[in-house]
Design a protein around this motif. Structure first.
Motif, mmCIF file in Angstrom:
data_model
loop_
_atom_site.group_PDB
_atom_site.id
_atom_site.type_symbol
_atom_site.label_atom_id
_atom_site.label_comp_id
_atom_site.label_asym_id
_atom_site.label_seq_id
_atom_site.Cartn_x
_atom_site.Cartn_y
_atom_site.Cartn_z
ATOM 1 N N LEU A 61 0.923 -1.305 0.114
ATOM 2 C CA LEU A 61 0.162 -0.099 0.226
ATOM 3 C C LEU A 61 1.119 1.471 -0.174
ATOM 4 C CD1 LEU A 61 -2.353 1.587 0.786
ATOM 5 C CD2 LEU A 61 -1.988 1.132 3.736
ATOM 6 N N CYS A 62 1.794 1.483 0.620
ATOM 7 C CA CYS A 62 3.106 2.707 0.624
ATOM 8 C C CYS A 62 4.389 2.129 0.199
ATOM 9 C CB CYS A 62 3.280 2.889 2.698
ATOM 10 S SG CYS A 62 2.025 3.384 3.375
ATOM 11 N N TRP A 573 -2.370 10.819 2.405
ATOM 12 C CA TRP A 573 -2.928 9.352 1.585
ATOM 13 C C TRP A 573 -2.294 8.362 2.380
ATOM 14 C CZ3 TRP A 573 -7.517 9.100 0.920
ATOM 15 C CH2 TRP A 573 -8.126 7.556 0.010
ATOM 16 N N ASP A 574 -1.196 8.839 2.478
ATOM 17 C CA ASP A 574 -0.254 7.787 3.119
ATOM 18 C C ASP A 574 -0.040 7.680 4.364
ATOM 19 O OD1 ASP A 574 1.304 7.013 0.253
ATOM 20 O OD2 ASP A 574 2.627 8.329 0.909
ATOM 21 N N TYR A 576 -2.985 8.768 5.861
ATOM 22 C CA TYR A 576 -4.236 7.651 5.616
ATOM 23 C C TYR A 576 -4.635 6.718 6.125
ATOM 24 C CZ TYR A 576 -9.080 6.792 5.453
ATOM 25 O OH TYR A 576 -10.333 5.372 5.247
ATOM 26 N N SER A 577 -4.040 5.785 5.129
ATOM 27 C CA SER A 577 -3.524 5.041 4.451
ATOM 28 C C SER A 577 -3.552 3.545 5.672
ATOM 29 C CB SER A 577 -2.496 4.634 3.508
ATOM 30 O OG SER A 577 -3.080 4.568 2.176
ATOM 31 N N ARG A 580 -5.494 3.898 9.024
ATOM 32 C CA ARG A 580 -6.356 3.272 8.065
ATOM 33 C C ARG A 580 -6.573 1.653 8.950
ATOM 34 N NH1 ARG A 580 -8.308 0.387 3.105
ATOM 35 N NH2 ARG A 580 -9.590 -0.616 3.664
ATOM 36 N N GLN A 581 -5.545 1.524 8.404
ATOM 37 C CA GLN A 581 -5.098 -0.229 8.662
ATOM 38 C C GLN A 581 -4.416 0.158 9.840
ATOM 39 O OE1 GLN A 581 -2.041 -2.601 6.038
ATOM 40 N NE2 GLN A 581 -3.213 -1.562 4.318
ATOM 41 N N HIS A 613 -15.083 4.027 3.219
ATOM 42 C CA HIS A 613 -14.591 3.316 4.806
ATOM 43 C C HIS A 613 -15.455 2.988 5.745
ATOM 44 C CE1 HIS A 613 -10.234 4.012 2.125
ATOM 45 N NE2 HIS A 613 -11.167 2.727 1.412
#
Length: 840
Positions: A61-62, A573-574, A576-577, A580-581, A613
């Motif tokens: 994801l990253c 956004w990174d 936030y990703s 979220r996880q 989400h």
């Protein structure tokens, strides 16, 4: 190489837990697993909703920016693996039990639970590491399960008395954060220990004196964790029972129990109960005014800066002529530091008496030295005379009075408290004059004040000694300073990432847990330097052993980082990703804040993903409410995605609309339909927006609102022959004699003006409509009335005609409008820089 601070002093003399949030109907600290199945041992233990983590299923994801040279293209880099978290012994089994309990599945075998309980409590007791609130809660939950269920006949595994005593020792280690679950664990342990004690005895042998040690530990738990009132009642009952059995005289250490309750009441600020219990302690327990009791009362009033009460209790004669403790005097020093000169005037004769006492204790003399630095502004030169007197042994007759590392450490701390790291360094130089051997706390003090002076080089010298083992560290005394060291390094204008990673690696080898502030500092530095895998490693390694409150502190910092205008969109956004996880427990309010921050960045697609989400979250409590749907649709109304048509099934608006259709918990309302009208009209589909008006709003029992009318007039402005829809609505409003807000009238004017100009009609109707507001509506045309009408006109000719009329009729309002400035558009000519906001 010596640090610049020393020179100046000399010259001047695995992935982490996932879905961590409070279970519905339980306390905020409960672990609530979700329905995900257990992953493999290398990737994850299980998927839980409070403090149970999992390695992200898709760590790609990253993505990482490629920095490979030409030659390195032929030598593939080794794959980067996420570091796996370290679990305290037995902790993973307890987590698995909690998951099975919430999911109503079969729990782990009893022998595994017993073994896990024993391992975790023994590890904590042996290493002197306190249980965090989550571990205390899990131990209490598993213990309750083991007590209410019977061992299997073929495997009679159970906890022994020694295991329960180890658990009580672990529960008594002071925790960070709320002790609520520690107290609950101690209660259950005490009940079970007492039950087993009585079972082992014959009825006639069940004497209270056999449980005195257990009782003392239970009172310690109560007084440490906010239950001092209960402890006071228990002590009085217990003492009465001892007197009835005529065994009170044999109860050694009884005075300590009474004093523990006094100390607990003082720490909880219960003055009335404290004084009352002191009277009962003297009358019933025969407790004397010994130095320990003297310390409790003096420090209680000194911490509240009540000088008269402090004097009164300090001057009371201590039993057998003993002197006050060093801790008592240290508390007086702290009070004098933060209070008025009156304290120092009183303390001057107090410390004169201490210094002149040949039998003074070392702690009292050390307190005097600290007071000399803090209150009398004594420096190393002034303190040296006192140290020589202490070191000579000619005056003070106590063998404990000597100049050692503890004395120097307290002088260093006093200099730090004054904010003078150079003075602290000079005290270290003074220690070398007395040939004092430094201990670990001396080095840690050195490191701390060098960090205060931003002496990174000097602090690194101390770190090298500690890391090499030249200085022995026990029970993680260095962790507070190491956390400070990392935070200072992260705060540098150009952080040395490699040096930071060296320090974190050294701490990882010890399985040390960082403070949440340090975790935040590391993560933000790594994010700002695009070191996303290092962020993953940091969270994976440390989130296992922190409480839900500390996790909240971390994810709040992530939210602030994402919402900051200084953070680039890619990094936001990174972050936030990762949020979220790793932090699925992120609150609804924070998720809405994130969504709106992406709308503010003009990234509606990202904002809608944040919304999606929420809608897909495993916990129903995280799902969006009607208000959140409205806020998302309003965001799409403010900044639609230009290349997406609202009717496109893949569009963000269609996605949100479909979620709304499928959401049975949300009841449709005029406000929701207004929001849908806004989003569809802004996306370029005003006809669908008008369908909501005609098919739902006008036919509902709730009916339209003023916001509905403003939105429908805007939709009429956007379609050909829009006046045919707008005029009947306006006429109906006039017939109903409604009080029309100006923003609704402005929208109607814009709709009529655009339609008339588009079809070559004269502007007279618009002029008449605007001029008639004074008589018909009770207010005149405003700057927004003129500006919105002008901007709605589709061609330069009609704009020029309107501008000439408005400038003549409303010169002041038009001048205000012209001050806003204009910008050119591709098809409609110039428009004024005014913001038109709609609310659902």
């Amino acid at each position: 190489m010596r640090s610049h601070l020393a020179r100046n002093a000399t010259t001047t003399t695995p992935n982490v837990y996932r879905r961590l949030h409070a279970a519905v109907g339980h306390h905020h600290g409960l672990l609530r697993p979700c329905s995900a199945t257990a992953l493999s041992a290398r990737r994850c233990l299980f998927d839980c909703q409070h403090d149970v983590a999992h390695i992200p299923r898709d760590v790609t994801l990253c993505t990482r920016t490629s920095k490979r040279t030409f030659i390195s293209l032929f030598t593939p880099k080794p794959e980067r693996f996420v570091k796996l978290p370290h679990f305290d012994p037995g902790y993973n089994v307890l987590l698995q039990y909690r998951k099975s309990e919430v999911e109503q599945e079969r729990p782990p075998p009893r022998d595994q639970l017993v073994t896990a309980f024993k391992k975790l409590t023994k590890f904590k007791a042996d290493t002197n590491r306190p249980l965090n609130p989550n571990q205390a809660f899990l131990l209490r939950t598993v213990l309750h399960y083991l007590l209410v269920t019977k061992p299997e006949a073929d495997a009679p595994v159970d906890l022994k008395m020694s295991d329960l005593e180890n658990a009580m020792d672990a529960a008594l280690l002071p925790p960070k954060g709320s002790p609520e679950f520690h107290l609950a664990l101690a209660r259950l342990l005490h009940e079970e220990i007492m039950r087993r004690r009585l079972i082992l005895l014959n009825p006639e042998e069940r004497k209270v004196h056999l449980t005195k040690d257990d009782f003392a530990r239970y009172i310690k738990a109560l007084t440490h964790y906010g239950g001092s009132l209960e402890a006071a009642g228990r002590v009085k009952e217990f003492w009465q029972q001892l007197k009835d059995e005529r065994s009170a005289v044999n109860f050694r250490g009884a005075g300590r129990i009474w004093i523990m309750v006094l100390e607990g009441l003082a720490n909880e600020g219960r003055e009335e109960e404290l004084l009352q219990f002191w009277e009962e302690a003297q009358e019933t327990g025969g407790i004397k005014y010994i130095p320990g009791v003297h310390q409790i009362f003096v420090t209680y009033y000194a911490r509240q800066d009540k000088i008269e009460e402090t004097k009164q209790w300090y001057n009371k004669p201590i039993h057998s002529g003993f002197s006050p403790t060093g801790e008592t005097l240290l508390e007086l020093v702290r009070s004098s530091r933060r209070s008025s000169q009156r304290w120092n005037e009183w303390l001057l004769p107090v410390f004169e008496q201490v210094v002149q006492d040949k039998f003074a204790k070392k702690g009292s003399l050390d307190a005097f030295l600290q007071w000399s630095v803090l209150a009398l502004d004594k420096g190393p030169d002034g303190i040296k005379t006192y140290l020589q007197t202490m070191a000579s042994g000619d005056f003070y007759q106590s063998h404990e009075v000597k100049v050692d590392a503890t004395t120097i450490n307290r002088l260093m701390q006093a200099a730090q408290e004054k904010g003078n790291p150079y003075m602290a360094e000079r005290f270290w130089q003074l220690a070398q004059d007395f040939n004092i051997k430094a201990n670990v706390h001396t080095y840690l003090n050195q490191m701390s004040y060098r960090l205060d002076a931003n002496d990174i080089e000097g602090a690194h010298q101390i770190f090298s000694k500690l890391a090499s083992g030249a200085v022995e560290v026990e029970f993680d005394e260095d962790l507070p300073v190491m956390n400070k060291y990392l935070r200072v390094l992260c705060a540098q204008p150009e952080p040395n990432i490699q040096h930071i990673l060296t320090i974190t690696s050294a701490l990882e080898q010890r399985h040390a847990v960082l403070e949440p502030e340090t975790i935040v500092a590391l993560c933000l530095v790594f994010l700002n330097h695009d070191k996303k895998f290092d962020v993953i490693d940091t969270l994976s390694l440390h989130s296992v052993s922190i409480s839900h409150i500390e996790r909240q502190q971390i994810y709040k910092a992530f939210v602030d980082y994402i919402c900051s205008p200084q953070t680039t969109t890619d990094r936001a956004w990174d972050a936030y990703s990762l949020l979220r996880q790793y932090f699925p427990e992120t609150s609804v309010d924070d998720r809405v804040r994130l969504m709106e921050s992406f709308f503010e960045r003009k990234k509606p697609d990202m904002a809608c993903l944040v919304f999606g989400h929420m809608r897909a979250h495993d916990d129903d409590n995280m799902h969006p409410t009607a208000d959140i749907y409205v806020r998302c649709l309003e965001g799409l109304g403010r900044c639609p995605i230009p290349e997406q048509r609202p009717s496109d099934p893949a569009s963000s608006l269609k996605m949100v609309h479909n979620m709304l259709k499928m959401d049975t918990r949300v009841e449709m309302s005029t406000r929701l339909y207004n929001a849908l009208m806004l989003a569809y009209a802004a996306g370029g589909d005003p006809f669908t927006a008008l369908d909501f008006w005609e098919e739902h709003i006008t036919r509902s029992a709730e009916g339209p609102s003023y916001n509905s009318l403003a939105i429908v007039f805007w939709c009429c402005e956007l379609i050909p022959l829009g006046d045919r829809y707008a005029r009947p609505v306006w006429q109906k409003m006039l017939r109903m004699d409604l009080e029309v807000p100006q923003y609704v009238f402005n929208a109607y004017c814009a709709a009529i003006a655009r339609s008339n100009a588009a079809w070559g009609r004269k502007m007279d109707e618009v002029f008449k409509l605007i001029k008639g507001t004074d008589a018909s509506l009770g207010y005149g045309a405003s700057m927004m009335t003129l500006g919105l009408t002008y901007n709605a006109l589709p061609d330069p000719v009609s704009k020029d005609e309107f501008a000439a009329w408005a400038k003549e009729e409303y010169p002041e309002e038009w001048a205000r409008l012209e001050s806003k400035g204009q910008k050119e558009t591709e098809f409609q000519g110039p428009v004024f820089n005014i913001t038109r906001l709609f609310e659902a």
